[in-house]
Design an enzyme around this catalytic site. Sequence first.
Site, PDB file in Angstrom:
ATOM      1  N   ASP A 380       0.861  -1.181   0.000  1.00 57.49           N
ATOM      2  CA  ASP A 380       0.000   0.000   0.000  1.00 57.49           C
ATOM      3  C   ASP A 380       0.902   1.237   0.000  1.00 57.49           C
ATOM      4  OD1 ASP A 380      -2.351   1.572   0.249  1.00 57.49           O
ATOM      5  OD2 ASP A 380      -1.979   1.743   2.394  1.00 57.49           O
ATOM      6  N   LYS A 487     -15.395   6.711  -2.165  1.00 58.37           N
ATOM      7  CA  LYS A 487     -14.272   7.654  -2.196  1.00 58.37           C
ATOM      8  C   LYS A 487     -14.681   9.092  -1.890  1.00 58.37           C
ATOM      9  CE  LYS A 487     -11.539   4.759  -5.306  1.00 58.37           C
ATOM     10  NZ  LYS A 487     -10.797   4.191  -4.179  1.00 58.37           N
ATOM     11  N   ASP A 731      -1.963  -0.681   6.067  1.00 53.69           N
ATOM     12  CA  ASP A 731      -2.278  -0.187   7.405  1.00 53.69           C
ATOM     13  C   ASP A 731      -3.731   0.209   7.579  1.00 53.69           C
ATOM     14  OD1 ASP A 731      -2.241   2.043   5.765  1.00 53.69           O
ATOM     15  OD2 ASP A 731      -1.417   3.361   7.324  1.00 53.69           O
ATOM     16  N   ASP A 735      -7.114  -2.313   3.344  1.00 52.50           N
ATOM     17  CA  ASP A 735      -6.048  -3.279   3.064  1.00 52.50           C
ATOM     18  C   ASP A 735      -6.329  -4.647   3.676  1.00 52.50           C
ATOM     19  OD1 ASP A 735      -4.425  -1.324   1.760  1.00 52.50           O
ATOM     20  OD2 ASP A 735      -3.867  -0.545   3.723  1.00 52.50           O
TER      21      ASP A 735
END
Length: 1032
Positions: A380, A487, A731, A735
């Site tokens: 990531d 988003k 994190d 993920d």
Amino acid sequence: MSDTTSSPDSGRGSEKGYGIQIAYRTLSGCVEEKQTTSKSPPDPADTIGSIDAHLLSVDEVYIRYSTHPTVGLELAAVRRRERDGKNIISPPPTVYWKKMLDYIFGGFNFLMWISFILTILSYKPLGPPIPLTLGIAVLLIFVIVVSATFYALIDWNANRIMKSIKSLIAHEAAVIRDGNQQIIKAADIVVGDVTVLNAGDRVPADMRVVQASSDLRFDRSLLTGESATSNNALETRNLALTSTFVVQGTCHGVVFATGDRTVMGRLVKMSGETKFKLTTIQREVWFFTKIISYVALFFFCSSILLYGVWLRTSYPGYDTPSSAIVNSIGCLTAFVPQGLPVCVALSLTVVARRMAKRQVLVKNLATIETLGCMSVLCSDKTGTLTAGKMMVGNIAFLDDVFGVEDVNERVTKASDPTIARLCNGAKFDATTNHLPVQDRTVKGDPTDTALLRFSEALSIPELGVDASTLQQDYQKKFEIPFNSSNKWMLSVVSKVNIAEKNVDSTWMFIKGAPEVLFPSCSSVLQSDGTVVKLTSRARQTFATLQEDWSSRGQRVLVLCRKPIEEIKTGLPPNDVEDLMYMEMCDLTLVGLIGIYDPPRPDVSPSISIIRRAGVRVFMVTGDFKLTALAIARQVGIITQHVVDTIQDVRAAASEKVSPKDYCLSKPSDDDPICSLVLTGEDVASLTSFDWNVVVGAYTEIVFARTTPDQKMRIVEEIKARGDNTVAVTGDGVNDAPALKAADIGVAMGSGSDVAKEAAVLILLNNDFASIPVAIELGRLVFDNLKKVTLYLMPGGSYAQFMAIVANVLLGMQLPLNSYQQTCYSITNDVIMSISLMYEKPEWDLMQRKPRNARTDRLTGWRFFLHIYLFYGLMLWPCAMAMWFLYMNQQGLSFYKVILTFNQWEDGWQGYTLAQLTQFVNVGQGIYYVTVAIGQCGTLLAVSNRRVSILHSNPLWGPRRNLLVLVGMIGTILICIVNLYGAGFQRVFGTTPIPGMFWGLPFTFALGILLVDETRKAIVRKYPKSFIAWLAW
């Protein structure tokens, strides 16, 4: 949070209209069954079934637990309730007697027990009670006790280290106490605490949800599984249970149970002890142990059978039943590499200690072994490759662009921090409010944290702007938190203390990805505060600006607003959410904000090391393509100037290339380095042939604007092709699916609780440089275990077994008696093999290709070729030659020693029986010393796989390992004690040997080392030769 979302169920037992979605897997069946059984004494399942907090109304919850929705608990109440104990779940009890049995009978100890029982039977009643037989029995039981004690100590030490590492994880929780939101240790939570949960948080205690966002969703996979609701505590929707996770949304909850009184605490008590699982390397060693044990038992039985069928009848008197059994016991002890289980256990402890020094939490030590096989690392970006310390860098309006440092000088009517402050999921810890803004503790994701710090510090007196008072001026009515699917984040707020209600008193604020929100905007705010139509030219201006900022590695957000009518009270949260989605049109674009997150300083050199180790590093992020590409270039993931796109992939996939060619997992060493960037939309459209090209042809890849599901698909597609071992670093909540799907999930210590739960490796100090260290340790553990096995087998099994073969088949006196065989296997071999576990990495360890976990096993045909046709074939002939040399010095030539069978008795070649016995005792000591000292050469030879000992030795330099010298001195001292100790001479018949037979074995050891050095030199000079192909 608002009144419309604060009451999931307004009355007792009512749950209709409550919008929390939960991922279930149920254990409640056993709870309901337990409720019908006898209630004496109280059963944990009965207690779970009696939970009724979910049946209370919100007001009844506050009354029962004496708390308040905005004030929480007062300090005095907290102090009283702390007497109930810490919020910690006690671990399941350990059944020590089972562990003791495993220590005593596990590993090769069961063969030692067989040997012990047979030796006792040989002492009495099968044979005359001679001291040698009893001495061997005592030695065997001593070996069993020492081995069991050592296994117990290693296990205890490993558990101690693991507990100390796990204690480094600081589980925290946000609670409301004395009217302020505070961050405290999760262990300090008490019943009645009002706890604030955000997406990614682990639920710290059992709590009743009293306020919730419309999209609140829990992952209860540890506890439940059915989607239907009932009055059962495990299936209700308005309880948040310990150790579950908030995967979406936010909520407030009142704690009603802590520690062992939680549902999870009671289930742990019901489940009993934790089952022990073998690690990958332990399974391989256990498999090897079983094979060796079967071979040892086979040759032992064959030896006894030969005695009973052949020797006893053809050569009567050559062996008695007792001596035949005692001599055959050598088959059991000869084939047992007693040092191997010890070294495996020791290796896990050594690894755990080294990882602890790096502040790395290894949930399962098998992870280290798998890290050595890693061939692809999917990382990531935010918080992993970058520092996660985002800062606002630039601000843009339609007609003005400036840096954040100029914001107070460039005063405009549009410079209002309202959206950035109120449409924000982060919050300051009230206990740090006295500190400067940049030093305060913030609970929230990095993007919201950057906006919160920026807006809090923004004060423009000319416009009457004071960000610190905004929360008092506005009341938040509704909120849709940011998630990686839509988003964007939405907040609905209303101004307070306004006498005249009008349409502009309620606002809908939205922030999110520009490409997602641009289509919903129809007007734009200028720097002077006027609103104009958003033209195509204005859209192009913003799009160009976004590309410019993104190409410099900045994350770009767009801020939008829209005045709406006040939300009617009493509407269910789902209805309010649907209403907000309908309002997502005709938005006013306020401006763009560029947020900069610098790469971690340790990332670029670490990625360079990882790539040199043959591991491909891919970036998988939800960020904009150009932003991701810019950061990838900065950290070294992308090194090529030309970067391919989906069109190049499809062009390659359309060619008639056999799919299996790409399924071989990765580009060959001769292929040029190719780079690729794909977006989430591209990933969704890839076919199987496209994936063959992506995985098989590209060394550098950036996946941008990906959703959690797409991240998981990327991992699964890479794993499905060839023998790739995939690691994922991350994190955030988004993920977690990929971390679970990967072979190795690596989470940052500062990451979300969901990510840390899904991962198997946690970098507690967020040190990306720990990843190449972990890869090196994984390779080193496997490398050292191969060295241990290669060292143990030539002397421990081959040289000793050949002594028994010569005795049984060639009619020669036993050149190594049963005591010496047993003693050598459990002392000389072990003390030298342990030193190999402390070997440091060879210089080329991180330049080799990753190990294929499926095909590169601990042992193989090349391995056994070196054992039996290289090292072993040099060692045992040397030892046997020394035996015959001594006998020849006594006047007994080669043919007077072999094929003697029962002729070796008083008068043979003119010697008395006492003299012949003395010759055998001295010869056995010579054979024993030759094998022990000769193995010193093998030890030095196997300590380096490819490097010459001239450049890498155990005495000085980067691979200094003085334990090798200690081991060699130790084995010689053991030989001296055995041969010169009066007690050993009296019981086991050992005797001193001539001085020349102490010196000659050192030349043999040197010879073994020189021959192996020659082999290594050929391998280095001719890496494609037949000798190199045979190398282990």
